[in-house]
Design a protein around this motif. Sequence first.
Motif, short mmCIF file in Angstrom:
data_model
loop_
_atom_site.label_atom_id
_atom_site.label_comp_id
_atom_site.label_asym_id
_atom_site.label_seq_id
_atom_site.Cartn_x
_atom_site.Cartn_y
_atom_site.Cartn_z
N GLU A 46 -8.60 -13.28 -4.07
CA GLU A 46 -8.86 -13.17 -2.63
C GLU A 46 -9.84 -14.23 -2.18
OE1 GLU A 46 -8.22 -8.36 -1.87
OE2 GLU A 46 -10.13 -9.11 -2.66
N ARG B 1 -16.12 -3.94 -0.09
CA ARG B 1 -16.10 -4.02 -1.55
C ARG B 1 -16.10 -5.50 -1.92
NH1 ARG B 1 -11.42 -6.32 -2.62
NH2 ARG B 1 -9.57 -5.82 -1.36
N HIS C 277 -14.46 -6.22 3.79
CA HIS C 277 -13.55 -5.39 3.00
C HIS C 277 -14.25 -4.15 2.45
CE1 HIS C 277 -10.07 -8.38 2.06
NE2 HIS C 277 -10.60 -8.64 3.24
N HIS D 299 -7.44 -4.33 4.65
CA HIS D 299 -8.67 -3.90 3.97
C HIS D 299 -9.84 -3.80 4.93
CE1 HIS D 299 -6.80 -4.24 0.01
NE2 HIS D 299 -6.17 -5.29 0.51
N GLU E 101 -15.88 2.89 -2.91
CA GLU E 101 -15.05 3.78 -2.09
C GLU E 101 -15.85 4.96 -1.57
OE1 GLU E 101 -10.91 2.70 -4.50
OE2 GLU E 101 -12.13 4.42 -5.07
N SER F 128 -7.01 -7.91 8.44
CA SER F 128 -6.65 -7.47 7.09
C SER F 128 -6.53 -5.95 7.02
CB SER F 128 -7.71 -7.94 6.10
OG SER F 128 -7.53 -7.32 4.84
N LEU G 61 0.84 -1.18 0.00
CA LEU G 61 0.00 0.00 0.00
C LEU G 61 0.88 1.23 0.00
CD1 LEU G 61 -2.63 -1.05 2.67
CD2 LEU G 61 -2.83 -1.24 0.20
N PHE H 109 -5.17 5.55 2.59
CA PHE H 109 -5.36 4.41 3.48
C PHE H 109 -5.59 4.88 4.91
CE2 PHE H 109 -2.17 3.70 0.17
CZ PHE H 109 -2.88 2.84 -0.64
N LEU I 160 -8.34 2.25 -3.83
CA LEU I 160 -7.45 1.71 -4.85
C LEU I 160 -7.59 2.39 -6.21
CD1 LEU I 160 -7.83 -2.09 -4.02
CD2 LEU I 160 -5.99 -0.55 -3.34
N TYR J 198 -8.20 -0.49 7.56
CA TYR J 198 -8.03 0.76 6.82
C TYR J 198 -9.16 0.91 5.81
CZ TYR J 198 -3.20 1.10 8.55
OH TYR J 198 -2.09 1.20 9.34
N ARG J 199 -9.45 2.15 5.44
CA ARG J 199 -10.38 2.40 4.33
C ARG J 199 -9.52 2.56 3.07
NH1 ARG J 199 -12.69 6.84 4.16
NH2 ARG J 199 -11.83 8.01 5.92
N VAL J 200 -9.28 1.46 2.42
CA VAL J 200 -8.35 1.44 1.29
C VAL J 200 -9.04 1.98 0.04
CG1 VAL J 200 -6.89 -0.02 -0.14
CG2 VAL J 200 -7.18 -0.55 2.31
#
Length: 582
Positions: free
Chosen positions: A184, A178, A176, A221, A243, A219, A39, A80, A228, A224-226
Amino acid sequence: MSASVAAHHLRSDARMNAPARRTLSPSPLLAALALPVVLTGCQGELFDGPAGPGGRDNPICRQAEGCAPAEELPSPSSRFPRLSHHQYENTVRDLLRLDSTNGITDAYLGDATSTTFDNNGNELYVGEALWGDYQRGAEALAQQVTTDATALARIVPEGAGTDPRAFVEGFGLRAHRRPLTSGEVDAYVALFARGATAYPEMDTFAGGVRVVLEAMLQSPHFLYRVELSTERAGDVVPLSSWEIASRLSYALWDTMPDDALFEAARGDSLRGEEGIRAQAARMLADENATDTVAAFHYQLLDMPKYEDVSRSTMLFPEFTESMRASMVNETQSFVRHVIFEENAGFSRLMTAPYTFVDAELATVYGLDGTYDDTMERVDLDPGQRGGLLTQIGFLASHSSSTDPDAIHRGVFVNHRILCAPLPPPPMMVPPLPADESGALTMRERIDAHTGPGTCGAGCHGTMINPIGFAFEHYDALGRWREEDRGQPVDASAEYAFDGTIVDYEDAVALSGVIAEQPMAHRCYVRHWLEYTYGRPPSARDAAVLARVGDASIDDDLSVQEILIELVASQGFRTRSTTELED
């Protein structure tokens, strides 16, 4: 299998949201999952204007037009942002469908940021100690859910039955925030199969779920609020609907998206402004929004100080230790009523001539009648009280043990209500000299120490003292008084609002003046931007702060309307193309 095998997958030298590009060393568990753990962070100049007065060193630049482009652009921020402990608790509760987490983060290493609010994603990170806390928390939560048949049934996606892949896809989407990639899903399904070996004493399905929960709750994911998304559209990176759903949910609810928000993301209806407005309006009608508004004002008004108030019962016979909680409940009840019952805005928060009291606070206000331990709305004397700044909690928490503290009351209003650029205090400031005669009023003592003709005349004499003196009618517990040291109270003063000097006779009049000041409205909006965006404002936010702040006063926007405007703005829906670098 224990979550401890992942103890080192987030190291203190791998702060995913720090201003650096780093690669995390995967633990055996994450290595087995083959999940991405690379990341990168993003940052940039927080202030685009010049240094010095009116530039990046001046907080007013964060509001004023002219120190940033007029276009509403997103500010550089972490891609992140880590969940704050408050957000983590809420997310665990909703993800696992628990009634309560029983304060699981009370035993975690505490959050600490240098800003007003605890959700500053540019500063929250995971070090060794906190990672150990997350690890133990994942173990405990996974065991709690999978050893209780009812709790386990609640988290199994509808129609999944005992199919490992269906569980991973359905639960993984919520964890996650999402849809999982095919890789995955395959990795988690393979891990699920190891549950029978890791927990042979458990049912095969429950054991598999337990191992998957341990992994997902650790994780990046989840923690954190990833974000991408990387494809540019001019000067911005549009976020995906998934997101945006996360941004929206953590902005207005401090927790993960609900099913309706996930469905909106699945239908890709959150990229447009109208889709966000519709969801925001729905979300503000939910009890979660009430909790978020309470959390925002708890921090903005520094209510933890209310809980530290202590007074001698000889000087203040009305005071009890339980009154501290009443002070918090008063302000929170008032805020909730103004924002959700009246659907009003900042001006009403500053001027409403009523409050909420229980039996203890009623005595401080000098109210007649019978009250109990529940908070009851009461109308107050509009000549003595009006809005947040004449409530007991603010007044008592900005006082000494014996006297009101005009200096700290003035500093607070300048900083938190007006966003005025006070310079830092000098080192080794001497305390207020004692009054040997015993005849000087507190105002006279402060004037002699910091007023005209003293070294404090510039800042104290023109900014701090004039605001603080407006509250001289309230003693150290917030009781109304007409005299100080046997002399009539003088609460009159003048202050330069945006360069225009305005006179006022007391705190009620001052609150009325503040309610009409564009700088105060923009300040309140600025605080909300900081909270909902999860980062401090920058010069790039000047345009949205000006637009929404001006509308707050010109169009009398309600607080709910302010929030909708902020989350529908381009700065919320997109990300800056500038990335954080060391």
